[in-house]
Design a protein around this motif. Structure first.
Motif, PDB file in Angstrom:
ATOM      1  N   ARG A  34       8.043  64.612 -13.307  1.00 56.88           N
ATOM      2  CA  ARG A  34       6.824  63.982 -13.823  1.00 56.88           C
ATOM      3  C   ARG A  34       5.640  64.943 -13.869  1.00 56.88           C
ATOM      4  N   HIS A  35       5.752  66.062 -13.176  1.00 55.93           N
ATOM      5  CA  HIS A  35       4.637  67.002 -13.089  1.00 55.93           C
ATOM      6  C   HIS A  35       4.926  68.311 -13.806  1.00 55.93           C
ATOM      7  N   ALA A  36       5.940  68.315 -14.647  1.00 54.15           N
ATOM      8  CA  ALA A  36       6.329  69.539 -15.342  1.00 54.15           C
ATOM      9  C   ALA A  36       5.217  70.085 -16.231  1.00 54.15           C
ATOM     10  N   ALA A  37       4.348  69.238 -16.717  1.00 54.25           N
ATOM     11  CA  ALA A  37       3.237  69.687 -17.564  1.00 54.25           C
ATOM     12  C   ALA A  37       1.973  69.966 -16.757  1.00 54.25           C
ATOM     13  N   GLY A  38       2.068  69.896 -15.431  1.00 54.16           N
ATOM     14  CA  GLY A  38       0.905  70.112 -14.572  1.00 54.16           C
ATOM     15  C   GLY A  38       0.320  68.789 -14.102  1.00 54.16           C
ATOM     16  N   TYR A  39      -0.786  68.887 -13.428  1.00 59.76           N
ATOM     17  CA  TYR A  39      -1.459  67.709 -12.881  1.00 59.76           C
ATOM     18  C   TYR A  39      -2.609  67.285 -13.782  1.00 59.76           C
ATOM     19  N   ASP A  40      -2.806  65.992 -13.887  1.00 65.13           N
ATOM     20  CA  ASP A  40      -4.014  65.471 -14.511  1.00 65.13           C
ATOM     21  C   ASP A  40      -4.880  64.957 -13.363  1.00 65.13           C
ATOM     22  N   ILE A  41      -5.619  65.871 -12.765  1.00 61.75           N
ATOM     23  CA  ILE A  41      -6.422  65.563 -11.570  1.00 61.75           C
ATOM     24  C   ILE A  41      -7.413  64.440 -11.845  1.00 61.75           C
ATOM     25  N   GLU A  42      -8.031  64.444 -13.020  1.00 58.88           N
ATOM     26  CA  GLU A  42      -9.022  63.408 -13.322  1.00 58.88           C
ATOM     27  C   GLU A  42      -8.375  62.022 -13.354  1.00 58.88           C
ATOM     28  N   ARG A  43      -7.202  61.907 -13.963  1.00 59.03           N
ATOM     29  CA  ARG A  43      -6.491  60.618 -14.005  1.00 59.03           C
ATOM     30  C   ARG A  43      -6.120  60.172 -12.591  1.00 59.03           C
ATOM     31  N   LEU A  44      -5.625  61.107 -11.804  1.00 68.95           N
ATOM     32  CA  LEU A  44      -5.235  60.773 -10.434  1.00 68.95           C
ATOM     33  C   LEU A  44      -6.447  60.326  -9.619  1.00 68.95           C
ATOM     34  N   ALA A  45      -7.567  61.027  -9.773  1.00 67.03           N
ATOM     35  CA  ALA A  45      -8.773  60.691  -9.010  1.00 67.03           C
ATOM     36  C   ALA A  45      -9.341  59.330  -9.411  1.00 67.03           C
ATOM     37  N   ARG A  46      -9.208  58.965 -10.684  1.00 67.20           N
ATOM     38  CA  ARG A  46      -9.681  57.636 -11.106  1.00 67.20           C
ATOM     39  C   ARG A  46      -8.883  56.537 -10.412  1.00 67.20           C
ATOM     40  N   SER A  47      -7.619  56.770 -10.177  1.00 66.35           N
ATOM     41  CA  SER A  47      -6.754  55.754  -9.579  1.00 66.35           C
ATOM     42  C   SER A  47      -6.633  55.869  -8.071  1.00 66.35           C
ATOM     43  N   PHE A  48      -7.041  56.992  -7.507  1.00 64.77           N
ATOM     44  CA  PHE A  48      -6.873  57.234  -6.068  1.00 64.77           C
ATOM     45  C   PHE A  48      -8.190  57.774  -5.520  1.00 64.77           C
ATOM     46  N   PRO A  49      -9.070  56.878  -5.073  1.00 67.72           N
ATOM     47  CA  PRO A  49     -10.435  57.257  -4.705  1.00 67.72           C
ATOM     48  C   PRO A  49     -10.556  58.376  -3.665  1.00 67.72           C
ATOM     49  N   SER A  50      -9.631  58.467  -2.704  1.00 67.00           N
ATOM     50  CA  SER A  50      -9.797  59.501  -1.676  1.00 67.00           C
ATOM     51  C   SER A  50      -9.577  60.912  -2.216  1.00 67.00           C
ATOM     52  N   LEU A  51      -9.067  61.039  -3.429  1.00 60.81           N
ATOM     53  CA  LEU A  51      -8.939  62.357  -4.051  1.00 60.81           C
ATOM     54  C   LEU A  51     -10.265  62.794  -4.668  1.00 60.81           C
ATOM     55  N   ARG A  52     -11.126  61.852  -5.032  1.00 61.71           N
ATOM     56  CA  ARG A  52     -12.353  62.160  -5.771  1.00 61.71           C
ATOM     57  C   ARG A  52     -13.228  63.206  -5.100  1.00 61.71           C
ATOM     58  N   GLU A  53     -13.357  63.146  -3.782  1.00 68.07           N
ATOM     59  CA  GLU A  53     -14.238  64.086  -3.083  1.00 68.07           C
ATOM     60  C   GLU A  53     -13.733  65.527  -3.145  1.00 68.07           C
ATOM     61  N   HIS A  54     -12.480  65.724  -3.524  1.00 65.45           N
ATOM     62  CA  HIS A  54     -11.891  67.061  -3.566  1.00 65.45           C
ATOM     63  C   HIS A  54     -11.838  67.658  -4.980  1.00 65.45           C
TER      64      HIS A  54
END
Length: 149
Positions: free
Chosen positions: A24-44
């Motif tokens: 699922r991560h072969a194209a890299g990470y979509d950090i912004e999408r992940l942070a929208r759905s997982f609030p504790s990632l936002r601060e990083h």
């Protein structure tokens, strides 16, 4: 580098082209999408700094890496409530998933080319560790069941 000293580390390569085609991560990470759905990632999150740049995190900070992997587990695999005890190593989810995809390929070779799915496929994880990562990802990705110790 100074004489006798270590060579500087090369810049981190993108995940694309280095991971299994089903990862699922072969194209890299979509950090912004992940942070929208997982609030504790936002601060990083380190915002993108140019028109072609992508948001990222500081991979040298264990808290940021832990938050990213927890976000991947929750958002991309639907595993809720994942938490590691303090002081435990945080598994790199893409690499652990890759290992399972290779196992799936080996099983497919003995299954007419199709990846076997469902709880009839049983894995044994010796030394499961605090994260229980292989059973969690194997079940989420393929529906496999595991015995772990």
């Amino acid at each position: 580098p100074p004489a006798g000293g270590p060579s500087p580390a090369p810049p981190a390569a993108p995940l694309a082209g280095r991971l299994h085609a089903r990862n699922r991560h072969a194209a890299g990470y979509d950090i912004e999408r992940l942070a929208r759905s997982f609030p504790s990632l936002r601060e990083h999150v380190i915002p993108a700094s140019g028109p072609r740049a992508r948001a990222t995190i500081d991979f040298a900070r264990p808290g940021a890496v832990g938050a990213l992997n927890a976000a991947l587990i929750a958002v991309d695999y639907g595993i809720r409530g994942f938490a590691l005890p303090d002081g435990r190593l945080c598994p790199a989810v893409p690499g652990r998933a890759d290992y399972l995809h290779v196992i799936a390929d080996l099983l497919a070779a003995d299954n007419g080319g199709g990846v076997p799915r469902g709880p009839a496929v049983r894995g044994l994880d010796i030394g499961v560790g605090a994260s229980c990562i292989y059973p969690l990802l194997g079940h989420a990705e393929y529906g496999w069941s595991f015995v772990a110790g």
